[in-house]
Design a protein around this motif. Structure first.
Motif, PDB file in Angstrom:
ATOM      1  N   SER A 164       0.476  -1.241   0.125  1.00 19.94           N
ATOM      2  CA  SER A 164      -0.008   0.050  -0.122  1.00 19.94           C
ATOM      3  C   SER A 164       0.842   1.289  -0.247  1.00 19.94           C
ATOM      4  N   ALA A 165       1.809   0.896   0.994  1.00 17.71           N
ATOM      5  CA  ALA A 165       3.196   2.408   0.445  1.00 17.71           C
ATOM      6  C   ALA A 165       3.354   2.758  -0.244  1.00 17.71           C
ATOM      7  N   ARG A 166       3.844   1.846  -1.749  1.00 23.32           N
ATOM      8  CA  ARG A 166       3.827   2.122  -3.301  1.00 23.32           C
ATOM      9  C   ARG A 166       3.057   2.776  -3.678  1.00 23.32           C
ATOM     10  N   GLU A 167       1.605   1.874  -3.440  1.00 20.25           N
ATOM     11  CA  GLU A 167       0.653   2.671  -3.965  1.00 20.25           C
ATOM     12  C   GLU A 167       0.745   3.462  -3.797  1.00 20.25           C
ATOM     13  N   GLN A 168       0.621   3.987  -2.639  1.00 18.25           N
ATOM     14  CA  GLN A 168       0.397   5.219  -2.277  1.00 18.25           C
ATOM     15  C   GLN A 168       1.329   6.621  -3.088  1.00 18.25           C
ATOM     16  N   ALA A 169       2.504   6.442  -2.791  1.00 18.65           N
ATOM     17  CA  ALA A 169       3.479   6.810  -3.105  1.00 18.65           C
ATOM     18  C   ALA A 169       3.192   7.052  -5.241  1.00 18.65           C
TER      19      ALA A 169
END
Length: 225
Positions: free
Chosen positions: A36-41
């Motif tokens: 999710s951290a990558r998707e949010q970025a």
């Protein structure tokens, strides 16, 4: 952004989301991570790229001849393609500038490329007589009467034919006489904007020298132009 969402609210929301990435290392870490951290970025980066793409497309819209939904679609395409390129090359980021500065170069290039390709879908650059008639004014020359104007136009045409290389004539004709945007011409000729401007600078210098040699322009006028 929802159509009914006030612009200031959207700006604050975007700023809030961007606050999670306080420096370049945060961006790189998130984009090379997982979950999710990558998707949010990726979502946050796309929002930034789209904002830059819209601003750049709007700045260039006069030369392009499109506006409204079509122009916005071009901006969306540029932002999406830039995002793909950035995520593929993020590990190559060396930290010589801010990450966002590095990323913005991708989207500006994508906008330029898309504008150039769109231009050739509906334009050519025929050299019309009226284009030659406007040429003296583009050199800062203003003959006093119609006969003098016609004589000067003829002199300019001779200078273009006699002094310029074929490559320089093509660039001069497209940019100065045909009004072709530099981005579009760069794509057409497989070169860069800087190379075009260098060729145009050399072409104009040769034309001015010819006009001086033939008494149509003085050295003082050259220095002021």
């Amino acid at each position: 952004m929802s159509p009914s969402e006030p612009p200031d609210t959207a700006d604050r929301e975007l700023a809030r989301r961007q606050a999670a990435y306080r420096d370049s290392r945060d961006w790189v870490s998130a984009l090379t991570g997982t979950g999710s951290a990558r998707e949010q970025a990726i979502t946050s980066l796309h929002e930034l790229l789209l904002r830059v793409a819209r601003r750049e497309a709007s700045r260039r819209r006069a030369a392009l001849g499109i506006d409204g939904p079509e122009l916005d679609d071009l901006a969306h395409q540029a932002a999406a393609d830039a995002l793909v390129a950035i995520t593929a090359k993020v590990r190559q980021f060396r930290g010589e500038s801010r990450f966002t500065t590095w990323a913005y170069k991708f989207v500006v290039l994508e906008v330029a490329n898309k504008i150039g390709r769109h231009f050739w879908q509906w334009r050519t650059w025929p050299i019309e007589q009226e284009d030659w008639e406007r040429l003296p004014d583009r050199f800062g020359l203003r003959p006093e009467d119609q006969a003098e104007w016609r004589d000067l136009v003829s002199a300019l045409r001779r200078a273009v034919d006699e002094e310029l290389t074929e490559h320089q004539r093509r660039i001069f004709s497209a940019l100065v006489l045909g009004g072709v945007p530099a981005d579009a011409l760069a794509i057409k000729l497989g070169t860069t904007r800087n190379a075009l401007y260098k060729a145009l600078f050399d072409a104009r210098r040769k034309i001015r020298a010819n006009l001086v040699a033939n008494g149509y322009l003085t050295l003082d006028e050259v220095e002021r132009s």
